[in-house]
Design a protein around this motif. Sequence first.
Motif, PDB file in Angstrom:
ATOM      1  N   ARG A   1       0.572  -1.138   0.094  1.00 51.99           N
ATOM      2  CA  ARG A   1       0.075   0.012  -0.072  1.00 51.99           C
ATOM      3  C   ARG A   1       0.372   1.275  -0.036  1.00 51.99           C
ATOM      4  NH1 ARG A   1      -5.728  -1.060   1.749  1.00 51.99           N
ATOM      5  NH2 ARG A   1      -5.841   0.651   2.514  1.00 51.99           N
ATOM      6  N   ARG A   2       2.241   1.127  -0.033  1.00 54.74           N
ATOM      7  CA  ARG A   2       2.709   2.416  -0.269  1.00 54.74           C
ATOM      8  C   ARG A   2       2.960   2.878   0.915  1.00 54.74           C
ATOM      9  NH1 ARG A   2       3.792   5.364  -5.422  1.00 54.74           N
ATOM     10  NH2 ARG A   2       5.770   4.870  -4.798  1.00 54.74           N
ATOM     11  N   LEU A   3       2.662   2.459   2.198  1.00 57.67           N
ATOM     12  CA  LEU A   3       3.339   2.519   3.433  1.00 57.67           C
ATOM     13  C   LEU A   3       4.478   2.729   4.291  1.00 57.67           C
ATOM     14  CD1 LEU A   3      -0.049   1.240   4.801  1.00 57.67           C
ATOM     15  CD2 LEU A   3      -0.106   3.988   3.906  1.00 57.67           C
ATOM     16  N   THR A   4       5.242   3.755   4.970  1.00 55.98           N
ATOM     17  CA  THR A   4       6.626   3.712   5.256  1.00 55.98           C
ATOM     18  C   THR A   4       6.150   4.034   6.694  1.00 55.98           C
ATOM     19  OG1 THR A   4       6.806   5.859   5.420  1.00 55.98           O
ATOM     20  CG2 THR A   4       7.527   4.799   3.145  1.00 55.98           C
ATOM     21  N   PRO A   5       7.424   3.136   7.729  1.00 58.70           N
ATOM     22  CA  PRO A   5       6.916   3.302   9.369  1.00 58.70           C
ATOM     23  C   PRO A   5       6.811   4.402   9.201  1.00 58.70           C
ATOM     24  CG  PRO A   5       9.571   2.352   8.471  1.00 58.70           C
ATOM     25  CD  PRO A   5       8.535   2.704   7.017  1.00 58.70           C
TER      26      PRO A   5
END
Length: 604
Positions: A140-144
Amino acid sequence: MDVFAGLNPQQRAAVEAVRGRVSILAGAGSGKTTTITHRIANQVLTGAFEPSEILAVTFTDKAAGEMRARLERLDVRGVQARTFHSAALGQLRYFAGERIGQVLPSKALMLQPIRRTLPPPYKFRPLGDLAGEIEWAKNRRLTPETYLEGLGRHEPPIAPDLMVSVFGRYEAQKERQGRVDFEDLLELAVRLYDEDEQAAATFRERYRAFTVDEYQDVNLLQQSLLERWLGGRDELCVVGDDYQSIYSFTGATSKYLLGAGGHIVRLEENYRSTPEILELANRLVPKLGGAEKVLRATRPPGEAPALRACEDSEAEVAGIVANIETYRREGVPYEEIAVLYRINSRSEPFEEALSEAGIPYQVRGGAFLARPGARGMLRALRGSGGKPISIVADVAKAQGLTGAVPDGIGEEELTRQGDLTRFVRLADEFGDGTVAEFLDDLQSRFAAESAGRGVNLLTYHRAKGLEFEVVFLPRLEEGELPFKRSRVGEALEEERRLFYVGMTRAKNHLEITWSGEPSRFLAELGVEAPTVDNATLTALKSWRLERARRDEVPAFVVFHDTTLEEIARRRPQELWQLAKVSGVGPAKLERYGDEVLATLAGPS
């Protein structure tokens, strides 16, 4: 080579559309691979594109290999058929060389030391749960940094604050080691084409036409890369079935398929299943939403699907094992028989029962002793061979076994808890003895799986894309299917699609059973638990009493009451149908079969 030979009108329409955007909405068993390979061949034969200008994308290496093999049989060579990840890796190596870093084959090794630092009970969570959550986020192209904000209603396998810490530490450790994971390959390729106009221009000059299979399984990250490949062009053919969109836990969504537009072709002629099986599956269509597809049978009529309530789960398993033996006697190979279930831990009762019956089986996706819970127990008990078996329960608690499984845990952890519980139960059932003796007994009881052949035991998810002569769908109950964590909204809709996928795996025989509260999906099929006709049951009991007196045996030796009730429900008209009833083995079929059928033919 005639690329139109053997195609139905809808398949032909798709094959003829060699230019522009094409959306093929392909129902289960409708010959989608044949359609897209013939379309690619036609793109080459008509001169629309050179083979080297076409990139076909699939979701597994096996599917890519099958596509290449089929194209070669159509005398088409030079088309690139790759997975998203394989294609991205090749492009990165071409444009960036060795700068991309070493590809991490699995997240597990890097996550293991991170997991050990978590507080109980989280330190016992399966690595698969943690790795799956990171994949969901990255797809989902999420990062920390954006993970918590992007969670929405999604429930991670551990507390969100802990999960974001695991995610961040994983990314930092990976960067320190100069490694990339499979999601990074796609993300790096997206960034490459966003930041390097020359690379984008070079790629788009090389590839001018794209075909994407299983498009209902595409996630945001894959779609982002596909859009960079296209660069605003419309030479795209997508194929998929939103009714079989069952991988939302990876971030996949069917919205890209449903919104693809262009020339839309529906494939609804089914070449796999009998009309009776399709008629049952089609009853779910009004509830499936999306792009309506009503499957039409091309095969001759067959046996009606069997739907029955069972006295309890033990009787359900025993009945399925007995029917497996019946199908085998009728000539169906064990490898053409499948038992599907919702989560991995549900394989164990069937592993035990099939092993005791001497029936070979294969557990796709991991047998009981190969899964994390049992593996951890086997490691922990190593070196304790001379100790009493009573230590097994204590070892299981040390491995994180909880008395009551908490809400909100992932399916991997739910399976692990189930496996730990069963490990302890098996030890209790073994009785007195040493750990070594118990472990030897486990190996002998579950050794039938090692051959890698036999009856297929697998989850609904692993069954997608496969087909079998005979399919059993046990435990069609509330809390099982739909799963207890998935009873509302989109989660419930995906459970319904899982059921649809399960039914459409069957070619000739489909059996659906339950012993607990019937699943709401049965009501959606219009299925009501069959009632027992009292007159029929009375007639069967009168016949049984007379036969028992003649044979000078107790009545239950002829048939148990539950067997007579099932016969009265089904009212078989032929011996092969009577043989499908649990409790009617070969000897009883030969001894009593004709008399039972004659009795049934009496009262109406």
